[in-house]
Design an enzyme around this catalytic site. Structure first.
Site, mmCIF file in Angstrom:
data_model
loop_
_atom_site.group_PDB
_atom_site.id
_atom_site.type_symbol
_atom_site.label_atom_id
_atom_site.label_comp_id
_atom_site.label_asym_id
_atom_site.label_seq_id
_atom_site.Cartn_x
_atom_site.Cartn_y
_atom_site.Cartn_z
ATOM 1 N N THR A 70 49.071 35.461 40.723
ATOM 2 C CA THR A 70 47.829 36.220 40.917
ATOM 3 C C THR A 70 48.070 37.345 41.926
ATOM 4 O OG1 THR A 70 46.519 34.280 40.372
ATOM 5 C CG2 THR A 70 45.406 36.011 41.639
ATOM 6 N N HIS A 198 55.247 27.431 39.973
ATOM 7 C CA HIS A 198 54.758 26.107 39.532
ATOM 8 C C HIS A 198 54.779 25.930 38.016
ATOM 9 C CE1 HIS A 198 50.415 26.961 38.385
ATOM 10 N NE2 HIS A 198 50.655 28.056 39.087
ATOM 11 N N CYS A 316 43.326 28.166 35.046
ATOM 12 C CA CYS A 316 42.821 28.812 36.245
ATOM 13 C C CYS A 316 41.807 29.896 35.917
ATOM 14 C CB CYS A 316 43.970 29.379 37.074
ATOM 15 S SG CYS A 316 45.180 30.226 36.115
HETATM 16 N N1 PMP Z 1 49.498 34.751 34.596
HETATM 17 C C1 PMP Z 1 49.636 33.834 33.635
HETATM 18 C C2 PMP Z 1 50.079 34.256 32.268
HETATM 19 C C3 PMP Z 1 49.377 32.483 33.917
HETATM 20 O O1 PMP Z 1 49.527 31.569 32.957
HETATM 21 C C4 PMP Z 1 48.963 32.121 35.218
HETATM 22 C C5 PMP Z 1 48.647 30.667 35.550
HETATM 23 N N2 PMP Z 1 47.652 30.118 34.720
HETATM 24 C C6 PMP Z 1 48.825 33.124 36.183
HETATM 25 C C7 PMP Z 1 49.098 34.426 35.837
HETATM 26 C C8 PMP Z 1 48.395 32.810 37.590
HETATM 27 O O2 PMP Z 1 49.443 32.164 38.262
HETATM 28 P P1 PMP Z 1 49.296 31.618 39.748
HETATM 29 O O3 PMP Z 1 48.678 30.263 39.603
HETATM 30 O O4 PMP Z 1 50.702 31.529 40.277
HETATM 31 O O5 PMP Z 1 48.459 32.578 40.514
#
Ligand code: PMP
Length: 372
Positions: A70, A198, A316
């Site tokens: 993010t 993660h 998320c």
């Molecule tokens: N981009 C994509 C394509 C994702 O799948 C995700 C996680 N769902 C994110 C961004 C966000 O990742 P993070 O949890 O590391 O902020």
């Protein structure tokens, strides 16, 4: 439990937890300190960047460690923003950590174009070509979709950029591609590339942004000047080092072959029911699958009771983003609602997939009987 929501997150590798502990408890020193033990940690972070560049297949370029994808996505888009009458281009398939930044750019008065998706979930390249011009500052198209698995052809987007938007930079959210698909970043021609630890058995809250040319980026927040001024704040040393460990444990080619077997097994089982439909992609890690006449969320909840964990789109985000993406592919509202997301990891076994596949079909039919 059979965990089939690996696109949402994965468990940390034991060895990465050991590395985390080593840097959290023993080598816990501040990399900004000027005494030797601190400098040594700083050196290890610098070395980690080279290891990551190599894994990405980038001979040159810069790595900025962040708190996750993010932040990396926000940094790439907002940090490459320049004053003036620039235009921005995003695919409609983007994760909220990109899509909502696009919305913010609109609020700030920039011209923002959203490019639709084709039936296979990829960005519509013809439509993309049409919105580009010499005022385009940034094209942001994800590498692989977290909702459908669709893989965008970044090389092709680079060729289109060179022809129609020579001043544009390309950002790709590589979260669902890194450590899953085989590629060399240098061949893809992107300027910014986002990853998140993660998703490949590293810790949560650690990500990175690859930046081809550091002069194309400005910092979006300010402080002690760590990460060459692009990401102030004491580095997450334990998180970074355990991420490098996790990444090093993955043989991308081998993992892909393993996951492909799981994918084929699941597709074979679910295809036995002609009311089950898939969005066809080249990515074995994710299946977006619709169960006619049944609500995907109801199915997902019922499956929990049988110990089968699946997703209903991006964990998320709200379900709204799933709607945006699936609708853009051409699914109607009923079809969108009937979709679940099954996502694999090489830690899943064929036996698990066979068992889960049969349970999914059984639970689907039970719900279908009730609602019809
Ligand atoms: N981009 C994509 C394509 C994702 O799948 C995700 C996680 N769902 C994110 C961004 C966000 O990742 P993070 O949890 O590391 O902020």
């Amino acid at each position: 439990m059979i965990y089939l929501d690996n696109a949402a997150t994965t468990a940390m590798f034991e060895s990465s937890i050991d590395v985390y502990k080593e840097y959290a408890c023993n080598k816990f020193y501040n990399p900004s300190a000027s005494y030797e033990i601190g400098l040594k940690v700083l050196h290890e972070i610098e070395n980690a960047k080279n290891i990551l560049l190599e894994k990405l297949g980038a001979k040159k370029g810069n790595i900025i460690f962040t708190s996750g994808a993010t932040e990396s996505n926000n940094l790439a888009i907002l940090g490459s923003k320049r004053n003036g009458k620039w235009e921005y281009v995003f695919s409609l398939g983007e994760h909220p950590s990109v899509y909502n930044v696009a919305k913010e750019l609109e609020k700030q008065g920039f011209i923002v174009h959203y490019v639709g998706l084709s039936a296979n979930g990829e960005v519509n390249y013809e439509e993309l070509q049409k919105v580009l011009n010499e005022k385009t500052r940034l094209i942001s198209v994800m590498h692989a979709s977290n909702e459908t698995g669709a893989i965008n052809d970044l090389k092709k987007i680079d060729m289109i950029r060179k022809k129609y938007a020579p001043n544009a930079l390309i950002h790709a959210d590589g979260v669902q591609a890194f450590c899953k698909l085989e590629y060399n970043l240098d061949d893809l021609g992107v300027d910014f590339y986002t990853i998140s630890a993660h998703k490949f058995h590293g810790p949560k809250g650690v990500g990175a942004l690859y930046v081809k040319n550091i002069n194309s980026l400005k910092s979006i927040f300010f402080g002690g000047g760590q990460e060459n001024g692009f990401r102030s704040g004491t580095e997450n040393v334990a998180g970074i080092m355990s991420t490098i460990d996790a990444m090093g444990k993955i043989d991308v080619k081998e993992k892909f072959i393993e996951v492909q077997k799981l994918y084929n097994t699941m597709i074979d089982i679910l295809s036995k029911d002609c009311n089950v439909s898939f969005i066809k992609t080249n990515n074995p890690y994710v299946i977006s699958v619709g169960f006619e006449g049944v609500n995907g969320e109801t199915l997902m909840r019922a499956l929990q009771n049988y110990g089968v964990i699946v997703g209903i789109g991006s964990a998320c985000s709200t379900k709204k983003s799933g709607n945006r993406i699936l609708e853009s592919i051409g699914l109607n509202k009923e079809e969108v609602k009937s979709h679940i997301r099954i996502s694999f990891d090489s830690s899943n076994s064929i036996e698990e997939i066979k068992e889960a596949g049969e349970i999914i079909l059984k639970v689907y039919r039970e719900i279908w009987e009730k609602v019809r």
